[in-house]
Motif scaffolding. Sequence first.
Motif, PDB file in Angstrom:
ATOM      1  N   PHE A  66      -8.577  -3.528   8.936  1.00  0.00           N
ATOM      2  CA  PHE A  66      -8.639  -2.128   8.527  1.00  0.00           C
ATOM      3  C   PHE A  66      -7.632  -1.837   7.862  1.00  0.00           C
ATOM      4  CE2 PHE A  66      -9.398   1.514   8.966  1.00  0.00           C
ATOM      5  CZ  PHE A  66     -11.551   2.276   8.224  1.00  0.00           C
ATOM      6  N   ILE A  67      -6.344  -1.745   7.333  1.00  0.00           N
ATOM      7  CA  ILE A  67      -5.499  -0.762   7.447  1.00  0.00           C
ATOM      8  C   ILE A  67      -5.281   0.556   6.738  1.00  0.00           C
ATOM      9  CG2 ILE A  67      -2.933  -1.261   6.350  1.00  0.00           C
ATOM     10  CD1 ILE A  67      -3.916  -3.553   5.347  1.00  0.00           C
ATOM     11  N   VAL A  68      -5.279   1.505   7.885  1.00  0.00           N
ATOM     12  CA  VAL A  68      -5.174   2.311   7.787  1.00  0.00           C
ATOM     13  C   VAL A  68      -3.666   3.512   6.861  1.00  0.00           C
ATOM     14  CG1 VAL A  68      -5.967   5.173   8.371  1.00  0.00           C
ATOM     15  CG2 VAL A  68      -6.735   3.240   9.334  1.00  0.00           C
ATOM     16  N   ALA A  69      -3.708   4.055   6.100  1.00  0.00           N
ATOM     17  CA  ALA A  69      -2.267   4.657   5.505  1.00  0.00           C
ATOM     18  C   ALA A  69      -2.309   6.012   5.111  1.00  0.00           C
ATOM     19  CB  ALA A  69      -1.622   3.933   3.921  1.00  0.00           C
ATOM     20  N   PRO A  70      -1.146   7.145   5.966  1.00  0.00           N
ATOM     21  CA  PRO A  70      -1.512   8.604   5.756  1.00  0.00           C
ATOM     22  C   PRO A  70      -0.919   8.279   4.431  1.00  0.00           C
ATOM     23  CG  PRO A  70      -0.872   7.912   8.101  1.00  0.00           C
ATOM     24  CD  PRO A  70      -1.325   6.971   7.117  1.00  0.00           C
ATOM     25  N   GLU A  71      -0.608  10.423   3.625  1.00  0.00           N
ATOM     26  CA  GLU A  71      -0.956  10.156   2.450  1.00  0.00           C
ATOM     27  C   GLU A  71       0.978  10.914   2.307  1.00  0.00           C
ATOM     28  OE1 GLU A  71      -2.513  11.597  -1.909  1.00  0.00           O
ATOM     29  OE2 GLU A  71      -3.797  11.622   0.022  1.00  0.00           O
ATOM     30  N   LYS A  72       1.055  10.888   3.596  1.00  0.00           N
ATOM     31  CA  LYS A  72       2.612  11.663   3.048  1.00  0.00           C
ATOM     32  C   LYS A  72       3.107  11.305   4.934  1.00  0.00           C
ATOM     33  CE  LYS A  72       0.282  16.201   1.673  1.00  0.00           C
ATOM     34  NZ  LYS A  72       0.277  17.686   1.658  1.00  0.00           N
ATOM     35  N   ASP A  73       3.149  10.149   4.652  1.00  0.00           N
ATOM     36  CA  ASP A  73       3.839   8.779   5.748  1.00  0.00           C
ATOM     37  C   ASP A  73       5.744   8.862   5.352  1.00  0.00           C
ATOM     38  OD1 ASP A  73       4.838   7.626   7.479  1.00  0.00           O
ATOM     39  OD2 ASP A  73       3.044   6.260   7.264  1.00  0.00           O
ATOM     40  N   HIS A  74       6.301   9.728   6.137  1.00  0.00           N
ATOM     41  CA  HIS A  74       7.269   9.462   5.605  1.00  0.00           C
ATOM     42  C   HIS A  74       8.409   8.023   6.428  1.00  0.00           C
ATOM     43  CE1 HIS A  74       7.210  14.036   3.997  1.00  0.00           C
ATOM     44  NE2 HIS A  74       8.264  13.829   4.024  1.00  0.00           N
ATOM     45  N   VAL A  75       7.930   7.927   7.339  1.00  0.00           N
ATOM     46  CA  VAL A  75       8.140   6.870   8.338  1.00  0.00           C
ATOM     47  C   VAL A  75       7.611   5.223   8.033  1.00  0.00           C
ATOM     48  CG1 VAL A  75       8.399   5.553  10.325  1.00  0.00           C
ATOM     49  CG2 VAL A  75       8.841   8.535   9.776  1.00  0.00           C
ATOM     50  N   SER A  76       5.863   5.148   7.259  1.00  0.00           N
ATOM     51  CA  SER A  76       6.069   4.220   6.453  1.00  0.00           C
ATOM     52  C   SER A  76       4.698   4.184   5.049  1.00  0.00           C
ATOM     53  CB  SER A  76       4.338   3.377   7.616  1.00  0.00           C
ATOM     54  OG  SER A  76       5.089   2.874   9.321  1.00  0.00           O
ATOM     55  N   PRO A  77       5.172   4.666   4.048  1.00  0.00           N
ATOM     56  CA  PRO A  77       4.980   5.064   3.289  1.00  0.00           C
ATOM     57  C   PRO A  77       4.372   4.345   2.689  1.00  0.00           C
ATOM     58  CG  PRO A  77       6.913   4.825   2.849  1.00  0.00           C
ATOM     59  CD  PRO A  77       6.721   4.009   3.626  1.00  0.00           C
ATOM     60  N   TRP A  78       2.521   5.290   2.239  1.00  0.00           N
ATOM     61  CA  TRP A  78       1.502   4.327   1.800  1.00  0.00           C
ATOM     62  C   TRP A  78       1.287   2.932   1.198  1.00  0.00           C
ATOM     63  CZ3 TRP A  78      -1.814   3.924  -2.047  1.00  0.00           C
ATOM     64  CH2 TRP A  78      -1.655   4.413  -3.405  1.00  0.00           C
ATOM     65  N   THR A  79       2.683   3.481   0.131  1.00  0.00           N
ATOM     66  CA  THR A  79       2.165   2.371  -0.657  1.00  0.00           C
ATOM     67  C   THR A  79       2.889   0.928  -0.122  1.00  0.00           C
ATOM     68  OG1 THR A  79       4.516   3.468  -1.688  1.00  0.00           O
ATOM     69  CG2 THR A  79       2.389   4.073  -2.758  1.00  0.00           C
ATOM     70  N   SER A  80       3.994   1.119   0.890  1.00  0.00           N
ATOM     71  CA  SER A  80       4.599  -0.453   0.916  1.00  0.00           C
ATOM     72  C   SER A  80       3.671  -0.781   2.730  1.00  0.00           C
ATOM     73  CB  SER A  80       5.556   0.659   2.357  1.00  0.00           C
ATOM     74  OG  SER A  80       6.214  -0.672   3.335  1.00  0.00           O
ATOM     75  N   VAL A  81       2.473   0.053   2.561  1.00  0.00           N
ATOM     76  CA  VAL A  81       1.884  -0.631   3.501  1.00  0.00           C
ATOM     77  C   VAL A  81       0.790  -1.121   3.247  1.00  0.00           C
ATOM     78  CG1 VAL A  81       0.017  -0.065   5.404  1.00  0.00           C
ATOM     79  CG2 VAL A  81       1.757   1.563   5.302  1.00  0.00           C
ATOM     80  N   TYR A  82       0.361  -0.504   1.207  1.00  0.00           N
ATOM     81  CA  TYR A  82      -0.610  -1.524   0.931  1.00  0.00           C
ATOM     82  C   TYR A  82      -0.529  -2.444   0.352  1.00  0.00           C
ATOM     83  CZ  TYR A  82      -3.803  -1.184  -3.235  1.00  0.00           C
ATOM     84  OH  TYR A  82      -4.550  -2.267  -3.896  1.00  0.00           O
ATOM     85  N   LYS A  83       0.967  -3.166   0.110  1.00  0.00           N
ATOM     86  CA  LYS A  83       1.649  -4.125   0.133  1.00  0.00           C
ATOM     87  C   LYS A  83       0.720  -5.206   1.122  1.00  0.00           C
ATOM     88  CE  LYS A  83       5.862  -4.635  -1.905  1.00  0.00           C
ATOM     89  NZ  LYS A  83       7.145  -4.306  -2.385  1.00  0.00           N
ATOM     90  N   PHE A  84       0.484  -5.378   2.102  1.00  0.00           N
ATOM     91  CA  PHE A  84      -0.084  -5.769   3.138  1.00  0.00           C
ATOM     92  C   PHE A  84      -1.287  -7.340   1.928  1.00  0.00           C
ATOM     93  CE2 PHE A  84      -3.978  -8.357   5.373  1.00  0.00           C
ATOM     94  CZ  PHE A  84      -3.241  -8.476   6.246  1.00  0.00           C
ATOM     95  N   HIS A  85      -1.750  -6.528   0.555  1.00  0.00           N
ATOM     96  CA  HIS A  85      -3.075  -6.500  -0.013  1.00  0.00           C
ATOM     97  C   HIS A  85      -2.085  -8.094  -0.785  1.00  0.00           C
ATOM     98  CE1 HIS A  85      -4.672  -3.352   0.548  1.00  0.00           C
ATOM     99  NE2 HIS A  85      -5.912  -4.186  -0.136  1.00  0.00           N
ATOM    100  N   LEU A  86      -1.125  -8.187  -0.620  1.00  0.00           N
ATOM    101  CA  LEU A  86       0.063  -8.774  -1.567  1.00  0.00           C
ATOM    102  C   LEU A  86       0.081 -10.415  -1.313  1.00  0.00           C
ATOM    103  CD1 LEU A  86       3.373  -6.696  -2.832  1.00  0.00           C
ATOM    104  CD2 LEU A  86       0.885  -7.754  -4.467  1.00  0.00           C
ATOM    105  N   SER A  87       0.379 -11.011   0.179  1.00  0.00           N
ATOM    106  CA  SER A  87      -0.059 -12.081   0.480  1.00  0.00           C
ATOM    107  C   SER A  87      -1.236 -12.217   1.932  1.00  0.00           C
ATOM    108  CB  SER A  87       1.382 -11.986   1.606  1.00  0.00           C
ATOM    109  OG  SER A  87       1.561 -10.770   2.796  1.00  0.00           O
ATOM    110  N   SER A  88      -1.922 -11.721   1.796  1.00  0.00           N
ATOM    111  CA  SER A  88      -3.667 -11.133   1.941  1.00  0.00           C
ATOM    112  C   SER A  88      -4.429 -12.496   2.219  1.00  0.00           C
ATOM    113  CB  SER A  88      -3.964 -10.111   2.130  1.00  0.00           C
ATOM    114  OG  SER A  88      -5.566 -10.520   3.369  1.00  0.00           O
TER     115      SER A  88
END
Length: 577
Positions: free
Chosen positions: A457-479
């Motif tokens: 279960f992954i949660v990414a805030p839309e306005k995150d300057h520390v962990s941009p959500w598109t970067s967090v989303y990349k977990f899907h690429l190797s999952s």
Amino acid sequence: MTLDRRKTLTFQALDSLWHAMQGRWTMNFSPVATQLAVGDWLLHLANSPGTQADLWAGFFGLTTEAVTERVRPRAKDPGAKGDLECGCRFDDPLWGEEPFLSLRVLYRLGCRWWEEYATDVPGMKPRHKAFISFLGRQMLELYSPCNHLFTNPELLRHTSEEKGANLVRGGRFLAEDLMRVCRVPFPLPDSGFQVGKNLAVTKGRVIYRNRLMEIIQYSPSTPEVFENPVLIVPAWIMKYYILDLSPHNSMVKHLVDQGHTVFMVSWKNPGYEDRETDLEDYIELGVMDAVEKVEEVVPERKVHVVGYCLGGTLSAMAASAMARDGDDRLKSLTMLAAQTDFSEAGELMLFIGHAQLSFLEDIMQFQGYLDAGQMAAAFQMLRSYDLIWGKWVTRYLKGEQEFINDLMAWNADTTRMPSRMHSRYLRELFLNNDFFEGRFRVKGRPVVVSDIHVPVFIVAPEKDHVSPWTSVYKFHLSSDARSVTFVLTRGGHNAGIVSEPGHHGRSYRIATAHEGQSYVPPGHWYHDTPVKDGSWWVDWHKWLMGSSGKKSTPPDMGGFTGEGEACAAPGTYVFGT
């Protein structure tokens, strides 16, 4: 040790001392890294006459546009509420009157000129181009008409109404803050928040302590609890109680009240003596020791591991290592605002190049750690209007004392980062992306994201300057997990996670990708996933509940083991300064 070797170490120590002294005046930014980027821009610009011509053409074109816009009737409209140009806000109606209208128009077009023309110089390294763009925005913020008394109509009106009393108060606030910057002891205003009194007050006790962390077990508040316990691993760049703030917005209390048995890791605030603490120590003495202790309290029950920010990255690494070694004690993995792929980690990457890292490593080598004040400058510049210029205008020009809420009180309770750990984290994860690409080693062997098979279960805030959500989303690429539920929530890095039910204006998107399904790019995912009003905590609890077994009598509180003495929550490490 040979004489030559001793000489080499002496010269290296001189470098560390010199860079540490430099860092006090450069906000810990490497002057060499900055000069390399500026030099790359200037040299390529000097060698590109066509680009220079385009630069001037763009300047005159936008100047013409400014004149045209100035005479249009709509130009007297100060703009929609929240109009943003380089972070500046032009909400006051007087921005539609002269001379402030011209200042606003010129500033807005100046921002456009910089972004559209001045940074588009062919031949530059992409990293340097991004840094020059960022640097220019900071300079534009400095000269924004919003940030100066005589060019901001709202400030002029405010000063006239108060007959200058606001500037007197602001001058006093500025003097106090400068004294603190110069390390002159000066008491901070009482925020009214205190750990153990009205922050981190969920009932529980410390059941384990080692040299790196404490484990808090929280007392049940329901007659029956779910079989599978929840272990929360926060980041050690912050105190754990962001997840146990006030009773009304405490994630810990919410989970306990829903019938979960909750354990929390509370990290020690490291000092010079902890300088050799390694990233692997946080995995083994942190996550893995915590899982061991939870298993003692709740035997034969798999554990839901929840990691926040850097703690989420750490939890993913630990989960990968456990799966690699055939350890199946994890029931699920939840990652909150946590990255596993750092190849596109947003503007924070502007401060993490080889030159900058070498500079930081010398500073940390000299003092043994990197403290929060030394990390703050980069985070403040990422949101310069909110964290620098907004404070300048409100505190020093309006003379208004900032309202402090529980989240702000927590944010002021700073921590440090051990030098060895922080160096490896920045160099091997941020710079080299070793974990995502299968090069990071735990116990001498590589760990990879694809080894994680439990539901995620992954949660990414839309306005995150520390962990941009598109970067967090990349977990899907190797999952290779059985399922990955991804939540995009409204808010920033902290406020998007502390999103309790009943909080007005909260919304989120949620969708689950099951094993074997095709990859969906983040842009498509965003447009195809509907918005839901409310708190994502509700859906997360349902997700946990679906794999937490039946309810039964709560387990006994664990007996204390480890270093020191037993104590009640919030423990002792949280008070480390």
